[in-house]
Write an enzyme that holds these catalytic residues in place. Structure first.
Site, short mmCIF file in Angstrom:
data_model
loop_
_atom_site.label_atom_id
_atom_site.label_comp_id
_atom_site.label_asym_id
_atom_site.label_seq_id
_atom_site.Cartn_x
_atom_site.Cartn_y
_atom_site.Cartn_z
N GLU A 164 -5.47 -30.99 44.01
CA GLU A 164 -6.14 -31.39 42.73
C GLU A 164 -6.03 -30.38 41.45
OE1 GLU A 164 -10.10 -32.27 43.25
OE2 GLU A 164 -9.65 -34.54 44.07
N GLU A 321 -7.50 -38.75 49.65
CA GLU A 321 -8.99 -38.26 49.99
C GLU A 321 -9.97 -39.41 49.83
OE1 GLU A 321 -10.51 -34.94 48.11
OE2 GLU A 321 -8.93 -33.73 48.86
N PHE A 371 -22.85 -30.31 52.73
CA PHE A 371 -23.71 -31.77 52.82
C PHE A 371 -22.47 -33.04 52.36
CE2 PHE A 371 -27.17 -28.55 52.37
CZ PHE A 371 -27.79 -28.81 53.48
#
Ligand code: GLA
Length: 675
Positions: A164, A321, A371
């Site tokens: 990216e 992704e 997370f």
């Protein structure tokens, strides 16, 4: 003597080289975060889920080069062998997106600076200046050694360069490179002064050394300087990519190379970049939060990203992704309810993906993304997320022989261009309420809601003749060549539907005479654009059959134009909101969703373009890919509807004649039954 026949040139590397008939299924894999006994469990679980691809090394720079010049490849050797031994192909990343801390400490000039001159420090990632020669030297040296070491490894099927590319740098390294880029573009200072309009506010440059990136200033910066800085930044990042791409391509000319795009991201000119990739890949993270009981909003976003990426690729593309569950970078991060991961994965396949991959394989237990979901969540093998991944892996394996390589036909193209975005989305313009990506998304949504298959295309290099209808949500900046092509396209029988505030500026962001290019005014039947009347946030304007939002224009039509829709209120009462001249339509406002859907459906029907399947319930998507018809239910309720003909469902196995029922988030992949 017969002349020997020339050897057939090998096919250029492409996604097909890597998929080998499979749908690539897997994700970013960061074994450096885990003890080696976990690797054993990883490969067992990968095999169990039909995972056939792992993207390795993306953030492993400091593991491979813990001190300057060191090389620690042993662990990677073992890992590559392990993956290969278990039937998992490797997409090997150059780990150059996150330099080790030693680099910033020893070479502070490798660190980028923001527009306020503040250093972007190590401790996170992407802290490199695209224009730092030192960074480039370390990055290419490592790439060279990585490529040499693994070129012949049987697990290797593709290269993934960096990750990216998305950084800006306003520092001194960047300033030097910017000046050199400008010299290449303009040759003389006089040409630069002219292009930038430096007569305004005493900005005339008398020496190249006076030119700097658009750093923090007292008031509005020079817009063409800002535009050129964005062009330069995209090019500077591209140079980083090409430096590494050239190295790996030299070692493995038979293998494809990619770098993953952020979805609809401002910083890279995706059209230009895609020309230098063998595989176009993207990261797509639609929000799984339902809106009024439906996931259509997320599905539309995902569809837009898919259509754009497929169009850049000119064929099958790679979903590098996505998230199996929640991300960790929204305010409130919603997980995916049961079935949604499957639905959006199959939606990507429907829209041309031959690779369905995730960030990441195993959810981290430490670090900033602990997370963020993984294909194996903290709940582990027995958790719902992995169990659903397993089921999906089996379905993708079943679909692969039928679907890979198949095209997604579309008769409508949405024109999109980065430089128009860069020029148009700046301060000092008529309305900061206009957000270019949202305008594009509104138009794409209208086409999605109307069930019309859609590509994206570039206004200059796109093959417009391939489409019956071309739409322009908004292209504030249009080059002369683009305008000429649009005129020729309509003359040649194409239907053009164009949104507001288009064709206003030339390539230097100079406002065209009359406020809109005269060729376009003639095309749409506009005599004069007297004023733009942007609307406030939430304000709407009554146009009779719909309400306009964001913008309105005081247009004086020419005699040849038909006023298709007129304003019914306010200062512009009676003036055209939508003008039509033959096959060319101009919208001076952004209609609310149903209004835009209605207009585009009408223009499409006139152009002979019809929905993939007519009369679908709200929130149900139909996409054709090759001989297959994908039906996707993005709502939380079961739906039933008719599909003409007799079909076999490749997923469910049933044969349908007429009605098809889809459970909540249900998918059917139909192939016409040969009786
Ligand atoms: C991007 C990055 C990944 C990861 C994900 C999280 O797509 O490429 O490394 O940070 O975002 O969503």
């Amino acid at each position: 003597m017969p002349t020997p026949r020339p050897a057939l040139a090998p096919d250029p590397p492409s996604l097909r080289t890597a998929t080998r008939g499979r749908i690539l299924f897997g994700g970013d894999y960061s074994p450096e975060q885990w003890p080696e006994q976990t690797w054993q469990e990883d490969v067992r679980l990968m095999k169990g889920a039909g995972v056939n691809s792992a993207t390795v090394g993306v953030f492993a720079w400091s593991r491979i080069e813990p001190t300057p010049g060191a090389r620690e490849f042993d662990w990677l050797d073992r890992l590559m062998d392990l993956l290969h031994g278990n039937g998992v192909s490797v997409v090997l990343a150059t780990p150059t997106a996150s330099p080790p801390p030693w680099m910033g400490r020893l070479h502070p000039e490798t660190l980028p600076r923001d527009a306020d001159g503040r250093t972007v420090w190590w401790g996170s990632r992407q802290h490199f200046s695209h224009s730092s020669a030192v960074y480039r030297r370390y990055a290419t040296a490592l790439t060279e050694d990585l490529a040499a070491r693994y070129a012949d490894h049987p697990a290797l099927v593709m290269w993934h360069i960096n990750n990216e590319y998305c950084t800006y740098d306003w520092g001194d390294e960047s300033a030097r490179a910017f000046r050199s880029w400008l010299r290449d573009r303009y040759t003389t200072l006089a040409a630069l002064n002219e292009a930038w309009g430096t007569a305004f506010w005493s900005q005339h440059y008398s020496d190249w050394e006076e030119i700097i990136p658009p750093r923090r200033a007292q008031y509005l910066p020079n817009p063409t300087q800002v535009l050129d800085f964005k062009r330069f930044t995209s090019d500077a990042l591209l140079r980083c990519y090409l430096a590494e791409r050239d190295i790996v391509a030299r070692h493995t000319p038979h293998l494809p190379v990619t770098t993953n795009f952020m979805p609809f991201w401002q910083g890279q000119d995706g059209w230009e970049w895609a020309r230098h990739e063998d595989v176009v890949s993207v990261d797509s993270y639609p929000d799984p939060k339902p809106v009024e009981g439906s996931h259509a909003a997320g599905a539309r976003h995902h569809a837009l990203i898919a259509d754009m990426t497929r169009s850049q690729a000119g064929g099958p593309w790679m979903l590098m992704e996505q998230a199996a569950g929640p991300v960790n970078w929204r305010g409130v991060n919603h997980p995916k309810p049961r079935g949604l991961n499957r639905l959006w994965s199959l939606q990507a396949v429907a829209r041309g993906a031959d690779a369905v991959c995730y960030f990441q394989w195993r959810q981290s237990r430490q670090g900033a993304e602990k997370f963020h979901s993984g294909m194996v969540s903290h709940a582990g093998e027995h958790g719902r997320v992995y169990q659903e991944v397993r089921e999906l892996g089996a379905e993708l394996a079943r679909l692969a022989p039928e679907v890979t390589g198949q095209p997604v036909p579309a008769e409508v193209a949405v024109l999109h261009d980065w430089e128009s975005w860069w020029a148009g989305q700046q301060d000092g313009r008529p309305s900061t309420e206009v957000d270019y990506p949202q305008v594009v998304a509104a138009w794409h949504r209208a086409l999605w809601d109307a069930g019309l298959a859609t590509d994206f295309a570039h206004p200059v290099s796109g093959d417009l003749a391939a489409y019956r209808m071309v739409v322009i949500p908004q292209l504030y900046l249009l080059r002369d060549e683009a305008i000429d092509r649009l005129v020729r396209y309509v003359e040649g029988g194409g239907t053009l539907v164009c949104g507001f505030h288009t064709g206003v500026a030339d390539a230097d962001d100079r406002v065209r005479e009359g406020g809109m290019d005269h060729r376009l005014r003639e095309l749409f039947g506009i005599r004069t654009v007297h004023e733009w009347w942007p609307l406030d946030a939430g304000e709407t304007v009554d146009c009779g059959t719909f309400r306009g939002t964001l913008w309105s224009e005081e247009l004086e039509p020419a005699g040849t134009a038909e006023v298709a829709v007129a304003y019914r209120t306010g200062e512009l009462d009676g003036l055209p909101a939508v003008l039509r001249r033959g096959r060319a339509w101009y919208l001076g406002t952004l209609p609310e969703p149903d209004g835009l859907r209605g207009l585009l459906s009408r223009a499409a029907a006139d152009a002979g373009v019809h929905p993939v399947v007519a009369g679908l319930p709200e929130g149900v998507e139909a996409v054709r890919r090759g001989p297959l018809l994908f039906l996707l239910n993005h709502t939380r309720q079961a739906v039933e509807f008719d599909v003409p003909g007799t079909h076999r469902d490749l997923l469910g196995g049933a044969t349908h004649t007429g009605p098809v029922t889809l459970a909540r988030y249900g998918v059917a992949v139909l192939r016409e039954a040969t009786t």
